[in-house]
Structure formats: C-alpha cells, structure tokens
Write a protein that holds these residues in place. Structure first.
Motif: not given
Length: 260
Positions: A8-30
């Motif tokens: 949203e305006p003025g708010v940035r969230v950090f994302v780390q993306d490992l192995n972007p070409t992987g066949k399956k994707t997991i988005l981890f929420i801490h």
C-alpha cells in the motif's frame, strides 16, 4: 532473489525468493514475533529438491517496513494478496506458522483461495484467540522490556535442547521487529480469531502440530482438524511450538511429500 513489494502507499514488504524456476512453490508465512528467517532450515534444503521457496516478512517484522498501523488480520491478508499478484503466483502451497497460520486461514477465506491449491498449518493459532491474560502479558512485556520478553520464548517454543548461540539467533530474529508491531499483532491475536473462516477452506490442508506445544495446545489442532474439510492432522511427537526446528528433517520430508 530478494524484493521489496509495495503493498500500500508507503509500505513495502520484504520477500526472499529461492529457486524461482522450481516446479512447486511454497509461500511461507512466519509466526509472531519472528520473520522469514525462522525457516532457515527449510530454505537450506527444499530448493535443492526442486521447490521454489518464498519467504515474506509481515509488515512491522524482519526487513519489511514498519508502519504504525495495519496489523489486523484482514489488512495482513491483503498484503499476501498483493505479493501473490505481484509475483504472479498460481497453484502454490501456503504454509503458515502460529499467528502466520491464522493469517493463512484468513487469506484463504477472504480471498477465496486465490493462487493457492494447498494449505499447511504449523502449530497455527486456531480456531480461537490467544487467551486475554497471556496476550496482555506478552504486550506488557513487549512495551516494558522487549528483549527480556523475547528471551523467555525459547523455553516455551522448543521441546528439544538448543544451544545458547541458537537461542540467541532465535531472539535476534524477534528483535528485528518493531516494538509497536510486536504489541499490535498480539493485540490482534487476542481480539480476533479465525473460527468463522475454517468452514470456508476448500483446499487440501495439512495440519502439523507439536504434541508438547505450550503456546497453542495440541487440542486446538484437533479442533481445527474437525472444522476444516479435507484436512489431515499429523502430530509431531518430539516438538513443541516449532516443529520445523525441533524435528526439521521429518518436517521437511513431510512437507515435500505433501507439496508433490
């Protein structure tokens, strides 16, 4: 790869993306009060097995921006939606730990499983709220002596013995958050819950829960299992609140099998 995504305006969230070409994707929420770094021992292994691992820091935590507002479950779920849209993610597994489990549940319910085909709940704060007495204790500790509050967490989070340096590492992750966001999210967990969302979950769900959990009792996982259609509960016999650290090898195998 690492990104800052404006949610949203003025708010940035950090994302780390490992192995972007992987066949399956997991988005981890801490979970509270940590960051994507809590999943270090998954990120060390799973990308080499062909899995794309995306870790995000909630607003107010880790490397993300730390605004003073925006810490209710709906807003935090909307942040996840922006990340999924921005990275054009589809057919992913959404994995949430503790408070992040509650947030994953809210995302599925609020955004009709958009982009998500499977859900993993790890010692999730579900179905009820954090008891008021406990939440108020954490909030008070955060606002008066946050380092001391964080120093007390490993005793209740871990079942297995951890070294002093490992405990220090864990506490340092919590110290990356802002004090106001740490308190605000705990107030949200006290005042909101996801019980009404569970019937809206329509994707296969794996519930992982440590039987010795002192933070979210195992009985909560059993109740959540009953309330989510098409869910499977797997008890972790040698874990408390962080099975991805207490029993990391078993956790990684189980997660890999579920994603496939």
């Amino acid at each position: 790869m690492e990104y800052y995504i404006t949610v949203e305006p003025g708010v940035r969230v950090f994302v780390q993306d490992l192995n972007p070409t992987g066949k399956k994707t997991i988005l981890f929420i801490h979970g509270w009060p940590l960051s994507h770094k809590q999943y270090e021992y998954q990120f060390n292994i799973l990308p080499s097995m062909g899995i794309r691992c995306i870790g995000m820091d909630w607003r107010g935590f880790g490397n993300s921006d730390k605004p003073f507002v925006g810490y209710n479950l709906d807003r935090l779920a909307d942040d996840i939606r922006v990340i999924i849209d921005t990275l054009q993610l589809t057919d992913i597994t959404l994995a949430g730990h503790s408070a992040g489990g509650a947030l994953a549940i809210r995302y599925i319910a609020r955004h009709q499983s958009y982009g998500v085909s499977k859900l993993v709940l790890i010692d999730a704060q579900s179905p009820g709220s954090v008891p008021q007495k406990d939440a108020n204790m954490f909030i008070s500790g955060t606002l008066t002596d946050r380092p001391q509050m964080l120093a007390g967490l490993p005793e209740s989070f871990f079942f297995k013995h951890i070294t002093g340096p490992f405990s220090d590492w864990f506490i340092q992750i919590g110290l990356q958050a802002a004090g106001w966001s740490t308190a605000a999210v705990m107030a949200t967990l006290r005042d909101e819950n996801v019980r009404g969302d569970l019937g809206k979950i329509n994707v296969p769900t794996l519930i992982i829960h440590g039987v010795h959990d002192k933070v979210v009792p195992f009985a909560n996982a059993q109740e959540t299992n009953k309330l989510i259609h098409n869910s499977v509960l797997v008890p972790f016999q040698y874990s408390s609140h962080v099975p991805f650290l207490d029993e990391r090898d078993y956790f990684n195998r189980l997660l890999t099998q579920f994603v496939e």
